[in-house]
Design an enzyme around this catalytic site. Sequence first.
Site, PDB file in Angstrom:
ATOM      1  N   GLU A 149       0.595  -1.560   3.142  1.00 60.88           N
ATOM      2  CA  GLU A 149      -0.070  -1.132   4.168  1.00 60.88           C
ATOM      3  C   GLU A 149      -1.522  -1.442   4.390  1.00 60.88           C
ATOM      4  O   GLU A 149      -2.214  -0.674   3.481  1.00 60.88           O
ATOM      5  CB  GLU A 149       0.066   0.231   4.767  1.00 60.88           C
TER       6      GLU A 149
ATOM      7  N   ASN B 156       8.351   6.210   1.140  1.00 61.23           N
ATOM      8  CA  ASN B 156       7.149   5.786   1.637  1.00 61.23           C
ATOM      9  C   ASN B 156       6.061   6.828   1.465  1.00 61.23           C
ATOM     10  O   ASN B 156       6.367   8.101   1.865  1.00 61.23           O
ATOM     11  CB  ASN B 156       7.136   5.157   3.172  1.00 61.23           C
ATOM     12  N   GLU B 157       4.895   6.559   1.214  1.00 67.84           N
ATOM     13  CA  GLU B 157       3.749   7.494   1.222  1.00 67.84           C
ATOM     14  C   GLU B 157       4.515   8.868   0.761  1.00 67.84           C
ATOM     15  O   GLU B 157       4.197   9.893   1.468  1.00 67.84           O
ATOM     16  CB  GLU B 157       2.990   7.645   2.371  1.00 67.84           C
TER      17      GLU B 157
ATOM     18  N   TYR C 296      -6.485   1.834   4.423  1.00 62.24           N
ATOM     19  CA  TYR C 296      -6.931   1.438   5.958  1.00 62.24           C
ATOM     20  C   TYR C 296      -8.335   1.546   6.065  1.00 62.24           C
ATOM     21  O   TYR C 296      -9.089   2.199   5.429  1.00 62.24           O
ATOM     22  CB  TYR C 296      -6.325   2.566   6.813  1.00 62.24           C
TER      23      TYR C 296
HETATM   24  O1  AHR Z   1       1.008   2.400   9.882  1.00 63.51           O
HETATM   25  C1  AHR Z   1       1.042   3.836  10.439  1.00 63.51           C
HETATM   26  C2  AHR Z   1       1.181   4.700   9.480  1.00 63.51           C
HETATM   27  O2  AHR Z   1       0.560   4.619   8.366  1.00 63.51           O
HETATM   28  C3  AHR Z   1       2.670   4.466   8.451  1.00 63.51           C
HETATM   29  O3  AHR Z   1       3.714   4.916   9.252  1.00 63.51           O
HETATM   30  C4  AHR Z   1       2.311   5.226   7.445  1.00 63.51           C
HETATM   31  O4  AHR Z   1       3.035   4.782   6.148  1.00 63.51           O
HETATM   32  C5  AHR Z   1       0.984   5.269   7.168  1.00 63.51           C
HETATM   33  O5  AHR Z   1       0.322   6.501   7.046  1.00 63.51           O
END
Ligand code: AHR
Length: 492
Positions: A296, A172-173, A239
């Site tokens: 995400e 992940n990331e 985000y």
């Molecule tokens: O959703 C919170 C965090 O945001 C996750 O753990 C990560 O993958 C992202 O940076």
Amino acid sequence: MTRIEIDSTRPGATINRDIYGQFAEHLGRGIYGGIWVGEDSDIDNIRGFRTDVIEALRDIEVPLVRWPGGCFADEYRWRDGIGPRDERPVRVNTHWGGVAEDNAFGTHEFFELVELLDTEAYVNGNLGTGNPREMAEWLEYMTGDSESAVVEERRKNGREEPWEIAYFGIGNEAWGCGGHMRPEYYSDLYNHFATFLKTPPGSEPKFVASGGHTDDTEWTDVLSRNIQRQMDGISFHFYTLPTGEWDDKGESTGFGEDQWASTLWQTLRMDEFIRANKKVLEKNDPENEIGFYVDEWGTWYNPEEGREPGFLYQQNTLRDALVAALNFNIFHRHADRVRMTNIAQMVNVLQAMILTDEEKMALTPTYHTYGMYKVFQDATSLPLEIANPGSYRSGDRTIPSVSASAARGEDGELYLSLVNLDPQAAQQVTVDVKGMEITEARGQLLTADAMDAHNTFENPGSVKPADYSASADSGNLTLDIPAKSVLVVGLE
Ligand code: AHR
């Protein structure tokens, strides 16, 4: 007046139900307290799972749950979470608040949640601190049907039959909390780890490579060229921050019109990011075999005063409902590549469906948007044009007044979603459907008086959908959409 033209004679891509997936990480009260309270809790529970939360989530028909992280995934030792609960080791959740993680919720509990929700599993493996053997054995533990020691261990722990995994993430990331890697290095690691991931024939999950974020396309480019092992999709994270700045993101409530507009402007960038990555994939994968998974997304605000900042708990308002709806409309538009997404996150974390406080629970405006949009799961998208769309301006941001999407539902009905982004002015929208004469629109409308209207534990019904209907007049259908609202209607 804004005019919407839908062409029902030219069906497009299927809107994969997994676009409506959710994310549940070991983070704050996302799992512990939010979903899992344990069998001995005074809070009403089904074998340790909160009854109220399970019932609410079942109502919105969650198609997919991603677990155990996020950043947490790349430190997770799956063996900590199996076997008798009172013998499981305690670790520190170093990413999220430095709190004790007692591993009460592990692999068996996750799959029980999946069964209770009647949903599918997206398991994220640990590439950051794990090794290929650990990852391979976890996959074998979950999906194996042989007599190997690992599979026998699962049986000894109470699960005879293998579980089904819809998606399996390899890290992940990787560009950040997953190891601060370059895409070239991660691609090599992906090939290395994936070589050893084996399942019985017919039970392979879709394998997910951890891709880029925000305006980056390099990860998609390098991964789609360098990864040689099975890869069904590349993930992407974006985000929505009202200010666009991580050190002062903006507040979840009490914001002004400038941050209403900047938040919606920020979230609409999802469209441009998807387009840019699709362009890369069209070049590197013209057969369209690789999915683009936004696993995400959602709003991320400043931590609320008096709360542990590492728990990412935030209030959720009408603005969040619009953010969700705008993203759905974008995902529908790109349904040919965007076949799975997960909002971050399901309960008590970031843009949550549900907030809890001990035995209390509140459904958020975002939850209601998911409920209204469930008719789009596995629907067939339809071409839609917005003629003469207006625009709305506040501060230095100008955004369109209306966003829309249309699809033919699995039940055969034609559905239209509309968002009025303007917080001040109602919109009148005429709807014209090629290939159909429309006499009526029926569905649900979500709006409220204040931009930051939200549900609290004391007043959980402040923001909720209301029934909506409109009839055509002499063959013309006009919909009145209040300021700052989301509307989903079936057209007959
Ligand atoms: O959703 C919170 C965090 O945001 C996750 O753990 C990560 O993958 C992202 O940076």
